[in-house]
Design an enzyme around this catalytic site. Structure first.
Site: not given
Ligand code: NAD
Ligand code: UPG
Length: 475
Positions: A169, A228, A284
């Site tokens: 994602e 990723k 992340c």
């Molecule tokens: N947060 C982001 O913006 C983002 C973006 C892209 C990818 N990711 C990736 O996606 C993954 C999830 O991230 P997130 O931010 O959603 O995490 P999160 O902690 O918000 O959510 C994870 C959820 O999974 C649940 N969980 C854990 N073990 C479980 C199990 N065995 N059965 C059922 N539920 C279970 C937890 O209770 C929790 O609610 C991570 O690998 C992260 O690196 C996060």
């Molecule tokens: O020019 C910039 C852009 C971002 N940030 C900072 O960088 C961090 C991350 O920002 P951003 O990437 O916008 O948010 P995330 O939700 O952490 O998203 C990143 O991490 C996710 C989790 O993996 C990915 O899915 C996304 O593509 C990736 O952008 C934050 O503290 C921002 O304030 C800066 O300081 N300068």
């Protein structure tokens, strides 16, 4: 020789998503919204979280999410803790659980902890009564899909097939709904077997309900998993690069915004992710780079590991450089001084505080015995205290309240303060009544803009002494 046998992709009718977090929740809500013919069930072990998803107060703040959930919930979108039922019924399962950095054992501090991913995989294997497509949505190290396949094959009922896909994602918090509705690309990795390709096509067909097929990139499993980590490393590297340049700007008098603009206008460089800041945060970037560092080290590529590690070193330097500058500008002591902190989330438009630079800076101020007044429009008071309490230190949950006050408005936080630190780029901070704030403060009134969002000339004309990141020391 690769087989040319054709296998018809299945038409996905029921999807389960394990993990109702920042990714599972919005991603699968969007699938339900765009595919009314697919039943989507999002499950989690956390009962409170599921209750919140089923309530009027969703567990995460994300602009536009509430409307989508309200439209689909009870129609073709369900939130539940009955994980086994969801697994049994689904033909496609997203594994969207957390993959934090390991805290102990081999790879502690670097490697991704795959405990939750493995737990889900074992549960799918033991519960499933029919064949499934299992999709890695969590960010995982390269070749995790192979371990998942081995576990599934070794523990499931005879005759069942499990096709593993990698579908990382790329949504960013705060813009998740737009990112999901209009993604730059959807990446789907699979084995190059006929079965793998068919499963890949089944998932492409789901996304094709709203994403142009040209934007659905299909690759091998390992490329998808590595992409990723690579994408996050490249994005974070840009921020560390611009932040390294901001330090040069502050000494030379160059202006980091002018430098970023003039560099970014070169189409080979591009303008995005060149905003200098107090440092990047979020759940992340740091975790995924550490994961890449660990992967490089385990592949015996120490120079590669060192290269990526530097992105994090620079980020730590930026946070501490900012905090130390506050102390030195305030006549080398902030002991007992009131400092207002505007913004605690790691970026605007989210209530998420994971790895927030604001929390790091506040912890530093605490060490210096400052009185810290924090205002953030979306982060609950409870979360701020939780983040600033030192784990393992007796009674620190009480002690933290002697140093830290959580306020309900920026004005309240700033009143009587000697310095203001802007640590999250919330839009509302740009249009505060800065004259009134100035009047209410102890003098000299200082502003430290860690996000480069304020009009420094205007603030100076009011009487403030202003420091802006990357703008030359011009207090
Ligand atoms: N947060 C982001 O913006 C983002 C973006 C892209 C990818 N990711 C990736 O996606 C993954 C999830 O991230 P997130 O931010 O959603 O995490 P999160 O902690 O918000 O959510 C994870 C959820 O999974 C649940 N969980 C854990 N073990 C479980 C199990 N065995 N059965 C059922 N539920 C279970 C937890 O209770 C929790 O609610 C991570 O690998 C992260 O690196 C996060
Ligand atoms: O020019 C910039 C852009 C971002 N940030 C900072 O960088 C961090 C991350 O920002 P951003 O990437 O916008 O948010 P995330 O939700 O952490 O998203 C990143 O991490 C996710 C989790 O993996 C990915 O899915 C996304 O593509 C990736 O952008 C934050 O503290 C921002 O304030 C800066 O300081 N300068």
């Amino acid at each position: 020789m690769a087989s040319t046998q054709q296998i018809t992709p299945i038409k996905v009718q029921k999807i389960a998503c394990i993990g109702a977090g920042y990714v599972g929740g919005p991603t699968c809500s969007m699938i339900a919204y765009k595919c009314p013919h697919i039943q989507v069930t999002i499950v989690d072990v956390n009962q409170d979280r599921i209750n919140a998803w089923n309530s009027d107060s969703l567990p995460i703040y994300e602009p536009g999410l509430e409307a989508i959930v309200k439209e689909c919930r009870g129609r073709n979108l369900f939130f539940d803790t009955d994980i086994d039922k969801a697994i049994i019924e689904a033909d496609l399962i997203f594994v969207s659980v957390n993959t934090p950095t390991k805290k102990s054992g081999v790879g502690a501090g670097y490697a991704a902890d795959l405990f939750y991913v493995e737990l889900c995989t074992r549960r799918i294997a033991s519960v499933a009564t029919s064949s499934k497509i299992v999709v890695e949505k969590s960010t995982v190290p390269c070749r995790t899909a192979q371990s998942m396949r081995t576990i599934l094959e070794a523990n499931s009922r005879p005759g069942l097939r499990f096709d593993i896909l990698s579908n990382p994602e790329f949504l960013a918090e705060g813009t998740a709904i737009n990112d999901l509705a209009n993604p730059d690309r959807v990446l789907i990795g699979s084995l190059s077997t006929p079965e793998g390709r068919a499963a890949q096509l089944s998932l492409v067909d789901v996304y094709a309900n709203w994403v142009d097929r040209q934007r659905c990139i299909t690759t091998g499993l390992w490329s998808s998993e590595l992409t990723k980590l690579a994408a996050n490393a490249l994005l974070a590297q840009r921020i560390s690069s611009i932040n390294a340049l901001s330090a040069i700007c502050e000494v030379t008098g160059a202006d980091i915004d002018e430098v970023a603009h003039a560099c970014g206008i070169d189409s080979r460089i591009g303008p995005k992710f060149l905003k200098s800041s107090v440092g990047f945060g979020g759940s992340c970037f740091q975790k995924d780079i550490l994961n890449l560092v660990y992967l490089s080290e385990s592949l015996n590529l120490p120079e590669v590991a060192e290269y990526w590690k530097q992105v994090i070193t620079m980020n730590e330097y930026q946070k501490s450089r900012f905090a130390k500058n506050v102390v030195s500008s305030m006549f080398n002591t902030i002991t007992h001084k009131k400092l207002a902190v505007l913004g605690f989330a790691f970026k605007k438009d989210t209530g998420d505080t994971r790895e927030s630079p604001s929390a790091t800076v506040c912890r530093f101020f605490r060490q210096e015995n400052a009185r810290i007044s924090i205002y953030d429009p979306k982060v609950p008071e409870k979360q701020i205290f939780l983040d600033l309490t030192e784990p393992g230190v007796a009674d620190d949950s009480v002690a933290v309240k002697e140093h830290v006050k959580v306020c309900t408005s920026a004005m309240e936080a700033c009143t009587g303060a000697e310095g203001i630190c802007v640590l999250t780029e919330w839009d509302e901070f740009k249009s505060l009544d800065w004259e009134a704030i100035y009047e209410s403060m102890a003098k000299p009134a200082m502003v430290f803009d860690g996000r480069g969002i304020l009009d420094a000339d205007k603030l100076r004309s009011i009487g403030f002494k202003v420091f802006s990141i990357g703008k030359g020391v011009n207090l």
